[in-house]
Motif scaffolding. Structure first.
Motif, PDB file in Angstrom:
ATOM      1  N   LYS A  52      55.662  33.697  36.891  1.00 48.13           N
ATOM      2  CA  LYS A  52      56.389  34.734  37.640  1.00 48.13           C
ATOM      3  C   LYS A  52      56.063  34.661  39.125  1.00 48.13           C
ATOM      4  O   LYS A  52      56.941  34.841  39.976  1.00 48.13           O
ATOM      5  CB  LYS A  52      56.036  36.110  37.078  1.00 48.13           C
ATOM      6  N   LEU A  53      54.789  34.391  39.439  1.00 46.36           N
ATOM      7  CA  LEU A  53      54.405  34.265  40.843  1.00 46.36           C
ATOM      8  C   LEU A  53      55.077  33.057  41.479  1.00 46.36           C
ATOM      9  O   LEU A  53      55.518  33.119  42.644  1.00 46.36           O
ATOM     10  CB  LEU A  53      52.881  34.143  40.936  1.00 46.36           C
ATOM     11  N   GLU A  55      58.011  31.719  40.554  1.00 43.86           N
ATOM     12  CA  GLU A  55      59.424  32.035  40.725  1.00 43.86           C
ATOM     13  C   GLU A  55      59.640  32.931  41.943  1.00 43.86           C
ATOM     14  O   GLU A  55      60.624  32.771  42.680  1.00 43.86           O
ATOM     15  CB  GLU A  55      59.957  32.716  39.466  1.00 43.86           C
ATOM     16  N   ARG A  56      58.736  33.860  42.145  1.00 40.50           N
ATOM     17  CA  ARG A  56      58.854  34.734  43.319  1.00 40.50           C
ATOM     18  C   ARG A  56      58.697  33.934  44.612  1.00 40.50           C
ATOM     19  O   ARG A  56      59.391  34.183  45.597  1.00 40.50           O
ATOM     20  CB  ARG A  56      57.795  35.833  43.237  1.00 40.50           C
ATOM     21  N   PHE A  57      57.804  32.952  44.587  1.00 41.33           N
ATOM     22  CA  PHE A  57      57.626  32.102  45.769  1.00 41.33           C
ATOM     23  C   PHE A  57      58.854  31.225  46.012  1.00 41.33           C
ATOM     24  O   PHE A  57      59.267  31.016  47.152  1.00 41.33           O
ATOM     25  CB  PHE A  57      56.380  31.232  45.601  1.00 41.33           C
ATOM     26  N   ASP A  58      59.452  30.705  44.932  1.00 41.38           N
ATOM     27  CA  ASP A  58      60.633  29.846  45.074  1.00 41.38           C
ATOM     28  C   ASP A  58      61.833  30.606  45.615  1.00 41.38           C
ATOM     29  O   ASP A  58      62.706  30.013  46.250  1.00 41.38           O
ATOM     30  CB  ASP A  58      60.989  29.220  43.720  1.00 41.38           C
ATOM     31  N   GLU A  59      61.906  31.919  45.360  1.00 41.09           N
ATOM     32  CA  GLU A  59      63.043  32.715  45.806  1.00 41.09           C
ATOM     33  C   GLU A  59      62.947  33.121  47.274  1.00 41.09           C
ATOM     34  O   GLU A  59      63.924  33.589  47.842  1.00 41.09           O
ATOM     35  CB  GLU A  59      63.168  33.969  44.935  1.00 41.09           C
ATOM     36  N   GLN A  60      61.789  32.964  47.884  1.00 38.40           N
ATOM     37  CA  GLN A  60      61.623  33.363  49.276  1.00 38.40           C
ATOM     38  C   GLN A  60      62.255  32.350  50.222  1.00 38.40           C
ATOM     39  O   GLN A  60      62.382  31.162  49.902  1.00 38.40           O
ATOM     40  CB  GLN A  60      60.128  33.521  49.600  1.00 38.40           C
ATOM     41  N   SER A  80      57.018  25.757  44.214  1.00 38.89           N
ATOM     42  CA  SER A  80      55.803  26.277  43.587  1.00 38.89           C
ATOM     43  C   SER A  80      55.104  25.196  42.758  1.00 38.89           C
ATOM     44  O   SER A  80      53.868  25.119  42.734  1.00 38.89           O
ATOM     45  CB  SER A  80      56.152  27.473  42.702  1.00 38.89           C
TER      46      SER A  80
END
Length: 309
Positions: A52-53, A55-60, A80
């Motif tokens: 999840k961390l 995926e959150r980094f990839d969306e930034q 990531s």
């Protein structure tokens, strides 16, 4: 009596075979429906905190630059995932220097960090045009398909749709995007210009310019595509010949920097304190000069062997 038993026995066997037939058909239909349901409604797997961390980094937006570099280097990794590989590589190097080569913990920490930092930039320097090279290698196939489509009486848009279905990545992905935009009503010129901004390939720019000029002025489009296909194939053969002739020198560019460093670490493992003089005043100067010479030799060899076709 015997005839009645034979008829009943035959009916029982027939019923059994019919039941088996319908049961097998039911199983086949059930498998197909389960497969379709999984395609339509994919089940969400439970993800860990690290996933999840990531995926959150990839969306930034901050990861978009790294994503573009990975695409140009033709590395099928998410930002990531690449960061994770870098972190694991750093840990391996630290354990290698500290435990196997018996180097001080501070030196192991700094040296591992320096190697990871240099490797990061060298990776993208070496593979910066890898995506473009693979794309250019497929342009001859693209031109052949478009030429055959033109001879068959199809339009350019229909030919691009065939290319999107038949050609593999990376060219197939680009033409699939072009095909989708054309189906949405975007003009061919606007679509190709948008792709041209994303793909700086010289061969692809030549392909776009020829296609747009030929579409405006008219003429034998199939012959034009056939000529471009022959040109791209000749360029690909020439590039392959140059790559074969310079492959030995490219391997030497890796061996020259790695071999002295490896020998230095081996000697430090055999003789205690062998590299301690390098941390003195003149030793640090010689170490910096040594590392600068190694990097310079690598860049010079790579520059000599990087022949543009």
């Amino acid at each position: 009596m015997s005839s009645t038993v034979a008829i009943l026995y035959s009916l029982a066997v027939l019923s059994l075979l019919t039941s088996i037939y319908f049961y097998l058909g039911y199983r086949n239909d059930k498998k197909e429906w389960i497969h379709k349901v999984k395609e339509w409604y994919p089940a969400e797997e439970r993800k860990s905190f690290i996933s999840k961390l990531g995926e959150r980094f990839d969306e930034q937006k901050s990861s978009s630059n790294l994503r573009n570099k990975l695409q140009n280097a033709n590395l099928k990794l998410l930002p990531s995932e690449y960061i994770g590989v870098i972190f694991v590589g750093y840990l391996i190097l630290f354990v290698l220097f500290f435990s196997i080569f018996n180097m001080p913990i501070r030196i192991s920490f700094l040296l591992s960090l320096a190697i990871v930092f240099v490797s990061h930039y060298l990776l993208f320097y070496i593979r910066k045009n890898n995506y473009e090279m693979r794309f250019n290698e497929q342009l001859s196939e693209v031109c052949r398909i478009l030429a055959n489509a033109s001879r068959s009486g199809l339009t350019v848009n229909q030919g691009i749709d065939i290319v999107a279905r038949e050609v593999n990545a990376p060219a197939g992905e680009q033409f699939k995007r072009i095909s989708n935009e054309l189906k949405l009503g975007v003009s061919l010129e606007a679509t190709l210009r948008a792709v041209q901004k994303r793909n700086k390939s010289r061969d692809f720019n030549l392909f776009i310019a020829t296609l747009l000029i030929q579409k405006k002025t008219g003429g034998n489009l199939a012959l034009t595509f056939e000529t471009m296909a022959n040109t791209f194939e000749d360029r690909k053969l020439l590039a392959q010949s140059i790559k074969t002739m310079t492959s030995e020198q490219k391997y030497i560019s890796f061996i020259v920097p790695i071999l002295p460093i490896f020998l230095l670490l081996i000697m430090n493992n055999v003789i205690d304190g062998f590299i301690e003089p390098l941390w003195s005043g003149i030793g640090i100067f010689m170490l910096i000069l040594f590392l600068a010479t190694i990097v310079l030799s690598f860049l010079i060899i790579r520059k000599i062997t990087d022949i543009k076709v």
